[in-house]
Design a protein around this motif. Structure first.
Motif, short mmCIF file in Angstrom:
data_model
loop_
_atom_site.label_atom_id
_atom_site.label_comp_id
_atom_site.label_asym_id
_atom_site.label_seq_id
_atom_site.Cartn_x
_atom_site.Cartn_y
_atom_site.Cartn_z
N GLN A 1 6.77 33.88 67.32
CA GLN A 1 7.65 33.67 66.60
C GLN A 1 8.25 35.14 66.05
O GLN A 1 8.66 35.46 65.12
CB GLN A 1 7.50 32.93 65.07
CG GLN A 1 7.33 31.74 65.35
CD GLN A 1 6.43 30.81 64.18
OE1 GLN A 1 6.06 31.25 63.48
NE2 GLN A 1 6.81 29.09 64.81
N MET A 2 7.05 36.02 66.01
CA MET A 2 7.83 37.14 65.87
C MET A 2 9.30 37.85 66.35
O MET A 2 9.60 38.23 67.54
CB MET A 2 6.69 38.24 66.38
CG MET A 2 5.09 38.23 65.94
SD MET A 2 3.98 39.10 66.61
CE MET A 2 4.69 40.75 65.85
N ASP A 3 10.16 38.97 65.39
CA ASP A 3 11.12 39.09 66.05
C ASP A 3 11.00 40.86 66.17
O ASP A 3 10.48 41.59 65.32
CB ASP A 3 12.17 38.80 64.04
CG ASP A 3 13.56 39.18 64.71
OD1 ASP A 3 13.32 39.24 66.37
OD2 ASP A 3 14.37 39.77 63.66
N VAL A 4 11.17 41.45 66.93
CA VAL A 4 10.76 42.52 68.06
C VAL A 4 12.52 43.40 68.03
O VAL A 4 13.14 42.71 68.60
CB VAL A 4 9.64 42.39 69.27
CG1 VAL A 4 9.50 43.24 69.52
CG2 VAL A 4 8.51 41.58 69.02
N GLU A 5 11.86 44.56 67.68
CA GLU A 5 13.28 45.27 67.84
C GLU A 5 12.96 45.86 69.41
O GLU A 5 12.62 46.69 68.87
CB GLU A 5 13.74 45.99 67.22
CG GLU A 5 14.57 45.35 66.24
CD GLU A 5 15.75 45.31 65.46
OE1 GLU A 5 16.69 45.38 66.62
OE2 GLU A 5 16.19 43.80 65.44
#
Length: 101
Positions: free
Chosen positions: A83-87
């Motif tokens: 679920q982590m949103d990573v750039e």
């Protein structure tokens, strides 16, 4: 990929009654989402030591039962990781910056 958990649904099953006729019985079926390992995660957190999983859980504040076995901890970590949103560009840039130091 959809990362939301589906609510429990109703399923129809056919059941023979005493009279020999067929009747439809509605049963609630619950998907065991808390124990099944997510398919979209490329890392296998089940291979990590329990202490490593606990460290991750403590660091990121992941909610787990106090008596959860390591297999359940791995699922909780995998779900959190998924679920982590990573750039990606920012992460790679930061990594390369640290290599230069």
């Amino acid at each position: 990929t959809d990362k939301t958990m589906a609510p429990p649904g109703l399923s129809s099953t056919s059941d023979k009654g005493d009279s020999g006729g067929s009747k439809t019985v509605k049963k609630k079926t619950f998907k065991t989402v808390s124990r099944s390992y997510p398919r979209g995660v490329g890392l296998d957190f089940r291979k990590l030591a329990g202490l490593t999983l606990v460290s991750y859980i403590d660091h990121h504040g992941v909610n787990v039962r106090p008596e959860a076995p390591p297999s359940e901890l791995a699922v909780a970590v995998a779900r959190h990781f998924e679920q982590m949103d990573v750039e990606e560009e920012q992460c790679i840039g930061g990594f390369l910056e640290r290599l230069e130091k």
